[in-house]
Design an enzyme around this catalytic site. Structure first.
Site, PDB file in Angstrom:
ATOM      1  CB  SER A 135      30.738 -19.230  18.493  1.00 30.30           C
ATOM      2  OG  SER A 135      29.457 -19.652  18.919  1.00 30.30           O
ATOM      3  CE1 TYR A 143      33.067 -21.800  22.732  1.00 29.86           C
ATOM      4  CE2 TYR A 143      30.879 -20.913  22.313  1.00 29.86           C
ATOM      5  CZ  TYR A 143      32.000 -21.582  21.873  1.00 29.86           C
ATOM      6  OH  TYR A 143      32.055 -22.032  20.583  1.00 29.86           O
TER       7      TYR A 143
END
Length: 699
Positions: free
Chosen positions: A577, A590
């Site tokens: 990501s 995350y």
């Protein structure tokens, strides 16, 4: 029509279906073809051909003419449609007898078939076209039933044919398919009027009828009689293949051995072209490969041309103990490499001793069929369907040898005859007409999280580009939904919990057993938790680390091990990501996990490069449409972080990138495809799929 009962073939005729087609003779012929092809004991995929003759209006003369409709070149009667048949003027086809120059000029006749076409949208007529056209019957079946080939492939085939059917069946000695074989069938019929069919030595069966139904029933009855004859002889003999020499391993142990060996075999079989594998340990295979007669029969090769065109002239029988320790890779390679080299050398000798002045160049000398006594049979080919069909054809060959040995002595085709068919210029031309292989043909991929938006798009993309894909997730219902539009030759699905090493190991075992190994591993499984530091729990932290980081590590560990055994290189692609590169609020768990994924990619690229295993990262950003992680609290967390509503997120993400584009799952899939199919000299790299985020630029 009365339903009939058979013991050795399936009676599939449906009167209701047939009545609905009775005004369309061609549709009824196609129906007959399809139900014949549905029973593999009658004919295999692509094997045999069927025909019918109708009266049509000639568009040039407006007169009624007879037209023959027959399966075209390269078709399959089990799936035959109007697009797969050829329509020819029967009289023109028969008039070719006036210009036929004999068996040495067979190839030129195929081009002349085109001058006989009635239907200009016809499939290319096959070499068997005259075999149907020179016989007068309205409906004809040419089939390759195991029982008939068993009789056709015995040393006293003609005598046994007479014993079973008396004067009701004709018999024609072996001859390569072509126009002259059609003349021999015509001659046989003229000399034996009233017969119901003809046995072709070492080849197959011709049967016929006045209606499609009569032809169908005639075919079944002839096959049934042959099957009963063989059954009675097996019963009288009390054993087949000389009895059992060794016992099989228990089922689970067989599969465990096959799973370990498959990638090694795949690597050895792929010395010239990468191959896809198939494994079977069904009872018919085990009966043969564990028998006393294996050493006698396997080297003889197959008899029916359709068989050895799919399986090569003979299999490779491994000299390997059924309980061999397959964990010692160097030891196993040391035992197997000489066996493969001997097989290749033998095939080259077969080519050199049989080749003609105009023979095509020698094809891949590696085995297609590999027998592991006590365990099972592997087949390797250019794709899963071809490997599976090769397995089915060799099982047919086993059935033929079983029947032939029970009633007499099995006889294979002479090597020169076999070569002349395998390297027939017409067969080469057919191979050249095959569609170009897709970019990921011959590749096997494992994809985690493959039912979510990004994972599903990746799976669909790789399948569309020719890969065999193992689709994994933790939701069985979602797996079934994702794979329902994919064939068994394209994809298999399995539950895989990427946090569990055993689950990952089982996934790779399934992959090896189904396809022979693995070339591509895409870690797309994920979840997202967006919380500030104070609200991030230890459970949140550990879950993110387990799914994203530990999962990636385990997948790389198991996947790379298989890739190394194959020796074919490979690809590991990790879906990370933008958040692994860019610091943002409320994202400590995350973002940290994604950063770990990215650096692990670089570390593995450095370590695995020597094995030609490339490791790369794809960084999506803002993939909202179709993405599961945006269905829950993550969307709310990100909306809160950016001070917008959940509904405004797609527009917000699109506006903030340089291209002002909404990023879709398909965009991420295209990046993965680029890495595994195009950028073949890239490793340790990151591809951002974010529309252009300046703060995420890696350099």
């Amino acid at each position: 029509m009365q339903t009939r009962t058979y013991n050795h073939v399936d009676y599939l005729w449906d009167d209701t279906k047939a009545v609905s087609l009775e005004n369309d003779e061609v549709a009824l012929f196609l129906y007959r073809s399809n139900i014949l092809g549905a029973d593999l004991r009658i004919t295999n995929y692509g094997g045999g051909n069927t025909s019918c003759k109708t009266i049509e209006k000639d568009p040039l003369t407006d007169k009624s003419v007879e037209v023959m409709w027959v399966k075209g070149s390269g078709g399959d009667i089990g799936t035959l449609t109007r697009q797969g048949i050829a329509g020819l003027y029967t009289e023109r086809l028969r008039n070719l007898k006036n210009v036929y120059r004999g068996p040495n000029h067979e190839d030129e006749m195929v081009a002349l078939f085109n001058h006989c076409l009635f239907d200009l949208n016809s499939k290319a007529p096959s070499i068997d076209t005259p075999l149907h056209g020179l016989l007068p019957f309205k409906h004809i079946d040419h089939l390759h039933p195991d029982a008939l080939i068993a009789i056709a492939a015995t040393k006293d085939s003609k005598k046994i044919t007479q014993e079973i059917w008396g004067d009701t069946m004709g018999w024609v000695p072996w001859q390569r398919p072509g126009f002259d074989l059609g003349l021999q069938l015509e001659k046989c019929l003229n000399e034996n009027p009233g017969i119901r069919g003809i046995v072709l030595e070492s080849h197959g069966l011709f049967t016929w009828g006045d209606t499609s139904y009569e032809c169908y029933v005639n075919s079944l009855e002839v096959i049934e009689m042959a099957s009963e004859y063989i059954k009675e002889h097996i019963k009288k003999n009390g054993q087949v293949f000389g009895g059992q020499k060794i016992d099989s391993l228990p089922s689970e142990q067989r599969k465990a051995q096959a799973t370990k060996l498959a990638p090694i075999l795949r690597g050895l079989c792929s010395s010239e072209n990468i191959m896809i594998g198939h494994f079977t340990d069904e009872d018919r295979v085990l009966e043969f490969i564990n028998s006393n007669d294996l050493e006698k029969l396997a080297p003889l090769g197959t008899s029916c041309p359709d068989h050895f065109l799919r399986t090569k002239i003979k299999p490779l029988v491994l000299s390997l103990d059924k309980e061999e320790n397959l964990n010692n890779f160097d030891h196993i390679i040391g035992k197997l490499e000489p066996q493969f080299e001997a097989y290749r050398s033998d095939y080259k000798g077969y080519y050199e001793s049989c080749k003609r002045d105009n023979s095509p160049a020698m094809r891949d000398p590696n085995p297609v069929v590999i027998i592991y006594p006590g365990v099972g049979m592997f087949t390797f080919a250019k794709n899963k369907q071809t490997a599976r069909v090769a397995s089915e054809f060799y099982i047919n060959a086993i059935n033929v040898m079983r029947g032939a040995e029970a009633i007499s002595t099995y006889v294979a085709l002479p090597r020169q005859e076999a070569f002349d068919i395998e390297y027939w210029l017409l067969e080469e031309a057919k191979l050249q007409r095959m569609p170009k292989e897709r970019p990921l043909s011959r590749k096997v991929a494992v994809i985690t999280g493959a039912t979510g938006g990004i994972g599903k798009a990746i799976a669909e993309k790789l399948v569309a580009e020719g890969a065999n894909v193992v689709i994994t997730d933790v939701n069985q219902e979602a797996l079934e939904e994702t794979t329902k539009s994919m064939s068994i030759d394209e994809a298999v699905q399995t539950i895989c919990d990427v946090t569990d090493a055993t689950s990952i190991e089982e996934t790779f075992n399934l992959t090896c057993l189904n396809f022979g190994g693995v070339d591509i591993v895409v870690h797309s499984a994920g979840l997202a938790i967006s919380k500030p530091l104070a609200e991030t729990t230890k459970k949140d932290w550990q879950l993110l680390q387990d799914v994203l980081v530990k999962g990636q590590f385990l997948l790389a560990q198991y996947g790379a091990d298989i890739m190394k055994k194959q020796g074919l290189g490979g690809n590991l692609v990790n879906i990370a990501s933008k958040n692994g590169l860019v610091a943002g609020p409320n994202n400590v768990g995350y973002g940290t996990a994604k950063a770990a994924q990215q650096h692990m990619t670089r570390l593995l690229a450095a370590e695995l490069g020597a094995d030609k295993i490339r490791v790369n990262t794809v960084n999506p950003d803002g993939v909202i449409v179709g993405s599961k992680i945006w269905e829950g609290e993550w969307a709310e967390g990100r909306a809160k972080a950016y001070g917008v509503s959940v509904e405004e997120l797609p527009t917000h993400y699109a506006k903030r990138n340089l291209l002002n584009e909404i990023i879709l799952p398909e965009d991420v899939a295209n990046a993965v495809f680029s890495l595994v199919a195009i950028l073949d000299k890239s490793t340790g790299n990151t591809i951002n799929v974010d529309g252009g985020m300046a703060n995420a630029f890696v350099r």
